[in-house]
Design a protein around this motif. Sequence first.
Motif, mmCIF file in Angstrom:
data_model
loop_
_atom_site.group_PDB
_atom_site.id
_atom_site.type_symbol
_atom_site.label_atom_id
_atom_site.label_comp_id
_atom_site.label_asym_id
_atom_site.label_seq_id
_atom_site.Cartn_x
_atom_site.Cartn_y
_atom_site.Cartn_z
ATOM 1 N N ASN A 57 0.807 -1.224 0.000
ATOM 2 C CA ASN A 57 0.000 0.000 0.000
ATOM 3 C C ASN A 57 0.834 1.265 0.000
ATOM 4 O O ASN A 57 0.516 2.233 0.681
ATOM 5 C CB ASN A 57 -0.954 0.024 1.206
ATOM 6 N N GLY A 98 6.250 1.884 -8.216
ATOM 7 C CA GLY A 98 6.055 0.948 -9.318
ATOM 8 C C GLY A 98 7.342 0.494 -9.977
ATOM 9 O O GLY A 98 7.364 -0.477 -10.717
ATOM 10 N N GLY A 145 -6.702 -0.248 -0.028
ATOM 11 C CA GLY A 145 -5.432 -0.207 0.688
ATOM 12 C C GLY A 145 -4.844 1.188 0.774
ATOM 13 O O GLY A 145 -4.144 1.508 1.733
ATOM 14 N N GLN A 146 -5.128 2.025 -0.235
ATOM 15 C CA GLN A 146 -4.610 3.389 -0.215
ATOM 16 C C GLN A 146 -5.262 4.198 0.903
ATOM 17 O O GLN A 146 -4.607 4.961 1.597
ATOM 18 C CB GLN A 146 -4.861 4.071 -1.564
ATOM 19 N N PRO A 163 -5.454 12.752 -5.896
ATOM 20 C CA PRO A 163 -4.482 12.741 -6.994
ATOM 21 C C PRO A 163 -4.594 11.473 -7.843
ATOM 22 O O PRO A 163 -4.462 11.523 -9.062
ATOM 23 C CB PRO A 163 -3.127 12.802 -6.268
ATOM 24 N N GLN A 164 -4.830 10.347 -7.190
ATOM 25 C CA GLN A 164 -4.942 9.097 -7.946
ATOM 26 C C GLN A 164 -6.282 9.002 -8.659
ATOM 27 O O GLN A 164 -6.368 8.568 -9.812
ATOM 28 C CB GLN A 164 -4.779 7.902 -7.008
ATOM 29 N N GLY A 211 6.279 6.109 -13.995
ATOM 30 C CA GLY A 211 6.603 5.594 -12.675
ATOM 31 C C GLY A 211 5.516 4.751 -12.070
ATOM 32 O O GLY A 211 5.742 4.016 -11.129
ATOM 33 N N HIS A 212 4.300 4.825 -12.609
ATOM 34 C CA HIS A 212 3.239 4.030 -12.022
ATOM 35 C C HIS A 212 3.317 2.585 -12.482
ATOM 36 O O HIS A 212 2.934 1.675 -11.777
ATOM 37 C CB HIS A 212 1.874 4.604 -12.394
ATOM 38 N N LYS A 213 3.783 2.422 -13.709
ATOM 39 C CA LYS A 213 3.898 1.057 -14.212
ATOM 40 C C LYS A 213 5.316 0.571 -13.991
ATOM 41 O O LYS A 213 6.257 1.338 -13.983
ATOM 42 C CB LYS A 213 3.577 1.038 -15.706
ATOM 43 N N ARG A 214 5.457 -0.713 -13.858
ATOM 44 C CA ARG A 214 6.801 -1.268 -13.782
ATOM 45 C C ARG A 214 7.457 -1.159 -15.123
ATOM 46 O O ARG A 214 6.834 -1.413 -16.144
ATOM 47 C CB ARG A 214 6.702 -2.739 -13.393
ATOM 48 N N ARG A 215 8.722 -0.760 -15.117
ATOM 49 C CA ARG A 215 9.398 -0.677 -16.401
ATOM 50 C C ARG A 215 10.597 -1.581 -16.418
ATOM 51 O O ARG A 215 11.131 -1.899 -15.374
ATOM 52 C CB ARG A 215 9.823 0.762 -16.675
#
Lengths: 247, 368
Positions: A91, A139, B261-262, B283-284, B364-368
């Motif tokens: 989280n 992420g 969870g957030q 923001p999300q 940055g939100h997705k795995r790269r």
Amino acid sequence: MSQPIITMNKVNKWYGEFHVLRDIELAVSKGERIVVCGPSGSGKSTLIRCINRLEEHQAGSIKVDGIELTDDVKNIEQIRREVGMVFQHFNLFPHLTVLENCCLGPIWVRKMPRAEAEEIAMKYLKRVRIPEQANKYPGQLSGGQQQRVAIARSLCMNPKIMLFDEPTSALDPEMVKEVLDVMIGLAEDSGMTMLCVTHEMGFARSVAHRVIFMDRGQIIEQNDPETFFHSPQNERTKLFLSQILAH
Amino acid sequence: MTAAADADLIPARRPPASETGALGWARHNLFSGWLNTIITIVAAFVAYKVIWGALSYTVFNAVWTGTPQTCQDMLGKGACWLAIQDRYRFILFGPFDYDQQWRGALVIFLFVAMVGLSAIRRFWGKKLIYGWVAALAVVLWLMYGGLGLKVVETSKWGGLPLTLLLAFAGIIFAFPLGIVLALGRRSHMPAIKALCVAYIELIRGVPLISVLFMASVMFPLFLPENITIDKVLRAQVGIILFTAAYTAEAIRGGLQAVPKGQYEAADALGLGYWRKMSLIVLPQALKISIPSIVNNFISTLKDTSLVTIIALYDLLNTSKIAFNEPQWRSFFFDGFVVAGLIFFVFCFSISRISIKIERVLDVGHKRR
């Protein structure tokens, strides 16, 4: 042991008709480290989530650090400030960098200046051994790294109590150790009060003062790890231990 | 890895030539089977017809110079840009005082500039919001006058400045209102929740035209006789209230998509409700709802043309009225082409900006 920092007195909770916590009696001393285990659905997560009021109990009383948990929002926020929590699924806040995740609590809850908060955040990121990831987003990290950030985030609030809700069970096997190492280090250095829901029995043996076994909403058995693992008393405990220690 | 382990590794090879390059791509995507080949050919034919037809009408056969008679000869074959050259001032500014129309031009420029600035990443943040609010204030001054400018009554406002004002002011005020309504709808306090649900459902259940009618015709009936509220203002309020309800629903969708969870992590840190919402959840949620919020905003921009119904001179209305002159009457269609083009340019720009925002926020939100 000194005076209790958490006292649960005849705590009961229902999800609708389902009686998930039944007459829970628990006193946790300051500095005590407790591992809670039990089959899935036994109420162990619910138990520790009641301590910082992520779940509301419907009967009985819970006192944390001298404050009674009631509907009073002020009380709840005051308790949450002193109780850190690490979740199964980390989280972390995905829109903030690792450093910002860690600074958020100190800045907005503890009203700390940003520079000071960042200093503290870096201190704890070093402690969980990932200071070099400070400016990345969650992420971009592996599961194990994310969980270590989550631990650092909680520590930045300088809590008196740390709750761990199955911190390693969502991790790939090769990452479990790095997280457990951090937790063991924390236990050894800080003397912080810790409650940990986990099935990592090796961890329980090496750091816990007390192991609690729960089943169907009740605390069935509790003892020091040595006695708990070698001479369990209750049949259900024996069954459970044989199942998780078999492989 | 050690060198010994690498020795066993099969070296990476290039894909076969038939799979790469333009030919490979075409084979894969355009001619991968007889059905696809037919579709490709039909689509190419249709595209050719449409594009050629549009170009012939608007460019090759269009009348750029001459007299109304030249246009008359080409009626139905080519656009009469002559009429637009003659009437563009009315299309753009409506009945706004002729010698003051430079103010309308400035307003258009200001809005275009603000949209342009909003597309630049460096300016994203609180400053951009202040910028928009300041721009609105300047726009109102330019339109109405005072402080050294000649006063132009709102009944004379018209054309593109009016359309842009109604749309952008509508969007800017509807946005915060929408956030409040969305939060209210998810509130645990029954009274607040009921109020927000009732508002949103009521507004969503009525067409914008009826909201505008209510604002324009019904609302004054409830007021004492000596109090009148400006007609543009009434339409503006109607548009804001209407857009807010839709924005609220778009944002609610985003709020629901933020994992539980957030909320819990924010709670566990001891953040209060407002901090939790403003720092963590919104923001999300807003990021998730950008496509639908922008979709609403584009609708709002186009829906402003409905204010015609309460006799305001928005862009579409001025485009129509401009062709009321006897010599241009036959070419009214070309007015709509121009109005449509202007609407398209704005809507398309907004849409591109939103795609850009989505892409940047995704970093940055997705795995790269």
